[in-house]
Design an enzyme around this catalytic site. Sequence first.
Site, PDB file in Angstrom:
ATOM      1  N   PHE A 132       0.846  -1.193   0.000  1.00 25.48           N
ATOM      2  CA  PHE A 132       0.000   0.000   0.000  1.00 25.48           C
ATOM      3  C   PHE A 132       0.888   1.252   0.000  1.00 25.48           C
ATOM      4  O   PHE A 132       1.944   1.267   0.629  1.00 25.48           O
ATOM      5  CB  PHE A 132      -0.905  -0.002   1.231  1.00 25.48           C
ATOM      6  N   ASP A 209       1.882  -5.109   8.421  1.00 26.59           N
ATOM      7  CA  ASP A 209       0.708  -4.266   8.227  1.00 26.59           C
ATOM      8  C   ASP A 209      -0.499  -5.199   8.142  1.00 26.59           C
ATOM      9  O   ASP A 209      -0.597  -6.014   7.223  1.00 26.59           O
ATOM     10  CB  ASP A 209       0.868  -3.448   6.944  1.00 26.59           C
ATOM     11  N   TYR A 234     -11.153   0.860  10.589  1.00 31.02           N
ATOM     12  CA  TYR A 234     -12.359   1.326   9.905  1.00 31.02           C
ATOM     13  C   TYR A 234     -12.788   0.391   8.783  1.00 31.02           C
ATOM     14  O   TYR A 234     -13.781   0.655   8.111  1.00 31.02           O
ATOM     15  CB  TYR A 234     -12.171   2.745   9.349  1.00 31.02           C
ATOM     16  N   LYS A 235     -12.075  -0.713   8.593  1.00 29.88           N
ATOM     17  CA  LYS A 235     -12.488  -1.691   7.585  1.00 29.88           C
ATOM     18  C   LYS A 235     -13.323  -2.771   8.261  1.00 29.88           C
ATOM     19  O   LYS A 235     -14.504  -2.592   8.520  1.00 29.88           O
ATOM     20  CB  LYS A 235     -11.258  -2.279   6.897  1.00 29.88           C
ATOM     21  N   ARG A 383     -12.414  -4.163  -7.295  1.00 28.17           N
ATOM     22  CA  ARG A 383     -12.156  -4.939  -6.083  1.00 28.17           C
ATOM     23  C   ARG A 383     -13.462  -5.101  -5.316  1.00 28.17           C
ATOM     24  O   ARG A 383     -14.104  -4.119  -4.951  1.00 28.17           O
ATOM     25  CB  ARG A 383     -11.112  -4.228  -5.222  1.00 28.17           C
TER      26      ARG A 383
END
Length: 410
Positions: A132, A209, A234-235, A383
């Site tokens: 990322f 991560d 927050y996912k 995605r």
Amino acid sequence: MSGAASALRDTATRLDATDPLRHTRDLYLPSPGLVAYLDGNSLGRPLRATAERIADLVAGAWGTRLIRSWDEQWMDLPLRLGDRIGEVCLGAAPGQTVVGDSTTVMLYKLLRAAVAAAGPQRPEIVLDTENFPTDRYVAEGIAAETGAELVWLEPDPAKGVTPDLVAGALTGRTGVVLLSHVAYKSAWIADLPEITRLAHEAGALVLWDLCHSVGVVPSDLDAHAVDLAVGCTYKFLGGGPGAPAFGYVAAHHQERLRQPIQGWMGHAEPFVMGPGYAPGAGMRGFISGTPPVLGMVGIEDTVDLIESVGLDAVRDKAARLGRFVIESVDGLLGDHGVRVVSPLDDELRGGHVTLAHPRFREVYRVLWDRDVVPDFREPDGIRLGLSPLSTSYGEVAEALVMVDEVLRAG
């Protein structure tokens, strides 16, 4: 409606009826007019309980108790909530996980501390080109700041980093290995136990991560002797937009690692407000500023829900949802030339599936206009985020049928 679309919907109806986690979907706030939400691996849907908890916070702890709530509950919230995430989602014993800061800031703090601990004899940070952007950018900044050297791995974008690839980059100069547990584009699950073992064998630290794995793929940090980890909430943890990150530091590293952002809340005696900084013991020393209480309030509801159903059940449904997508592509989208660019093996795939097609940039925009919400990833990937607790097979089927219709319409 085509026969393939009808068959897909029938299959989805059957799978939803027998889904062991079907009851959890009703625990989330409804989104009127939404056909399918498949971006929960960017922003999770809110639980009804979270809406109530936020309202209670405003009226109660904030509105009624006011400043007294710091003494009564908020000062220890980063540590208490960190322990809950560690226990339920990370396989981490108490006293090793803390909540606070953004993912970028937490990553900087832990990577900078690890580079300093590795010392000038081990100046190399091993990382990959497919990680990322934040991870790459933070590492680049730390390299510029400290003189550390970046050693770039170049994995297959449709797969991810393998132990062999890492082993080929490890030397006596390697100080830190920085990788994602689940790749943000392909959903490739890295072999966390073996890569960690290889790094330790070479004398290096590992910083994982967990943004795309926490809450959906077990990581078992203690069992695999992981050194450091960061992740967002927050996912799959349902913390809401801008919810803070968490950081994990193995207990045996906490005395020797010194994070660089020395704020008053991480001081051993924060309310003495003395002339010099003395880090607090344990994970208190990895806190910097005032905890974002409003951003933390929603996390615990989802952690409680994961605990109630079991992380293994969440993982199992994520794999089944992914298998449903992959098997549907051949029957419904194969004639269009749509490709699966995520691992086909359930054991190697996280909580999302990425499909690719030359026209998907425009298809993605049409889907959003029609209340089907996936994500787009360069250069040509849609995605599909498959959040197991809130996503039904039916909405996944509707999204795939919509893709077929848009491609057919030209």
